[in-house]
Scaffold this motif. Sequence first.
Motif, PDB file in Angstrom:
ATOM      1  N   LYS A  36       4.770  15.983  -3.928  1.00  0.00           N
ATOM      2  CA  LYS A  36       4.387  15.144  -2.794  1.00  0.00           C
ATOM      3  C   LYS A  36       5.117  13.806  -2.863  1.00  0.00           C
ATOM      4  N   LEU A  37       5.636  13.370  -1.732  1.00  0.00           N
ATOM      5  CA  LEU A  37       6.362  12.111  -1.670  1.00  0.00           C
ATOM      6  C   LEU A  37       5.409  10.957  -1.379  1.00  0.00           C
ATOM      7  N   SER A  66       2.237   7.871   3.175  1.00  0.00           N
ATOM      8  CA  SER A  66       2.678   9.262   3.208  1.00  0.00           C
ATOM      9  C   SER A  66       4.040   9.318   3.901  1.00  0.00           C
ATOM     10  N   VAL A  67       4.633  10.493   3.956  1.00  0.00           N
ATOM     11  CA  VAL A  67       5.919  10.660   4.632  1.00  0.00           C
ATOM     12  C   VAL A  67       5.782  10.304   6.113  1.00  0.00           C
ATOM     13  N   ARG A  68       4.719  10.733   6.744  1.00  0.00           N
ATOM     14  CA  ARG A  68       4.512  10.430   8.172  1.00  0.00           C
ATOM     15  C   ARG A  68       4.334   8.933   8.408  1.00  0.00           C
ATOM     16  N   GLU A  69       3.591   8.269   7.530  1.00  0.00           N
ATOM     17  CA  GLU A  69       3.389   6.821   7.673  1.00  0.00           C
ATOM     18  C   GLU A  69       4.694   6.060   7.437  1.00  0.00           C
ATOM     19  N   ALA A  70       5.474   6.521   6.451  1.00  0.00           N
ATOM     20  CA  ALA A  70       6.781   5.895   6.200  1.00  0.00           C
ATOM     21  C   ALA A  70       7.697   6.088   7.405  1.00  0.00           C
ATOM     22  N   ALA A  71       7.673   7.278   7.982  1.00  0.00           N
ATOM     23  CA  ALA A  71       8.491   7.552   9.159  1.00  0.00           C
ATOM     24  C   ALA A  71       8.078   6.671  10.329  1.00  0.00           C
ATOM     25  N   ALA A  72       6.778   6.468  10.508  1.00  0.00           N
ATOM     26  CA  ALA A  72       6.297   5.599  11.585  1.00  0.00           C
ATOM     27  C   ALA A  72       6.746   4.158  11.357  1.00  0.00           C
ATOM     28  N   LEU A  73       6.740   3.708  10.107  1.00  0.00           N
ATOM     29  CA  LEU A  73       7.190   2.353   9.782  1.00  0.00           C
ATOM     30  C   LEU A  73       8.674   2.189  10.099  1.00  0.00           C
ATOM     31  N   ILE A  74       9.471   3.203   9.771  1.00  0.00           N
ATOM     32  CA  ILE A  74      10.906   3.154  10.021  1.00  0.00           C
ATOM     33  C   ILE A  74      11.202   3.361  11.500  1.00  0.00           C
ATOM     34  N   GLY A  75      10.386   4.197  12.149  1.00  0.00           N
ATOM     35  CA  GLY A  75      10.609   4.490  13.567  1.00  0.00           C
ATOM     36  C   GLY A  75      11.371   5.775  13.780  1.00  0.00           C
ATOM     37  N   LEU A 120      16.429   5.921   0.047  1.00  0.00           N
ATOM     38  CA  LEU A 120      15.122   5.396   0.428  1.00  0.00           C
ATOM     39  C   LEU A 120      14.187   5.482  -0.782  1.00  0.00           C
ATOM     40  N   PRO A 121      13.586   4.359  -1.215  1.00  0.00           N
ATOM     41  CA  PRO A 121      12.753   4.387  -2.419  1.00  0.00           C
ATOM     42  C   PRO A 121      11.487   5.217  -2.218  1.00  0.00           C
ATOM     43  N   HIS A 122      11.227   6.104  -3.170  1.00  0.00           N
ATOM     44  CA  HIS A 122      10.066   6.994  -3.102  1.00  0.00           C
ATOM     45  C   HIS A 122       9.719   7.486  -4.495  1.00  0.00           C
ATOM     46  N   PHE A 123       8.558   8.118  -4.617  1.00  0.00           N
ATOM     47  CA  PHE A 123       8.119   8.754  -5.848  1.00  0.00           C
ATOM     48  C   PHE A 123       7.670  10.166  -5.511  1.00  0.00           C
ATOM     49  N   ARG A 124       7.951  11.097  -6.408  1.00  0.00           N
ATOM     50  CA  ARG A 124       7.418  12.456  -6.276  1.00  0.00           C
ATOM     51  C   ARG A 124       6.247  12.571  -7.233  1.00  0.00           C
ATOM     52  N   ILE A 125       5.120  13.027  -6.711  1.00  0.00           N
ATOM     53  CA  ILE A 125       3.885  13.073  -7.484  1.00  0.00           C
ATOM     54  C   ILE A 125       3.476  14.516  -7.730  1.00  0.00           C
ATOM     55  N   GLY A 126       3.108  14.809  -8.975  1.00  0.00           N
ATOM     56  CA  GLY A 126       2.511  16.092  -9.325  1.00  0.00           C
ATOM     57  C   GLY A 126       3.435  17.283  -9.190  1.00  0.00           C
ATOM     58  N   SER A 127       2.858  18.462  -9.398  1.00  0.00           N
ATOM     59  CA  SER A 127       3.621  19.701  -9.357  1.00  0.00           C
ATOM     60  C   SER A 127       4.014  20.097  -7.936  1.00  0.00           C
ATOM     61  N   THR A 128       3.326  19.557  -6.946  1.00  0.00           N
ATOM     62  CA  THR A 128       3.650  19.878  -5.557  1.00  0.00           C
ATOM     63  C   THR A 128       4.859  19.091  -5.056  1.00  0.00           C
ATOM     64  N   PRO A 186       0.820  -1.210   0.000  1.00  0.00           N
ATOM     65  CA  PRO A 186       0.000   0.000   0.000  1.00  0.00           C
ATOM     66  C   PRO A 186       0.861   1.270   0.000  1.00  0.00           C
ATOM     67  N   PRO A 187       0.360   2.346  -0.616  1.00  0.00           N
ATOM     68  CA  PRO A 187       1.107   3.607  -0.601  1.00  0.00           C
ATOM     69  C   PRO A 187       1.070   4.239   0.788  1.00  0.00           C
TER      70      PRO A 187
END
Length: 106
Positions: free
Chosen positions: A85-86, A51-60, A75-83, A48-49
């Motif tokens: 967003k990670l 957010s940055v906060r959820e990824a941080a919680a997973l990592i600790g 750290l694998p990630h994607f940047r989405i859209g003009s904003t 599942p996708p």
Amino acid sequence: MARRTSGHGIRPKAARLLALSRAELGHSSPQHCPPHCPRLNDADPLGPPLSVREAAALIGCSAWTVRQKYLPLGLPHFRIGSTGKLIFYRTQLIRWLIARQQKGGL
């Protein structure tokens, strides 16, 4: 003076004390994932996708640490859209963390 007998001097084995079988005491092969553990190679290879906060919680750690420390480390990630967003994917993060641990830590 009367001597008290508490029974603390007698030390039965923990398995006998709790009436547990040897199989119940622990994992026989800890390098393998137990049956209830989610598999990393399921039908959804990314998971599942997050957010940055959820990824941080997973990592600790904090979201700031994810952005400032772990993104430059790959750290694998994607940047989405003009904003910009990670977006992170759970299975990718878990695989990256396991690979980093096997190499000697973060």
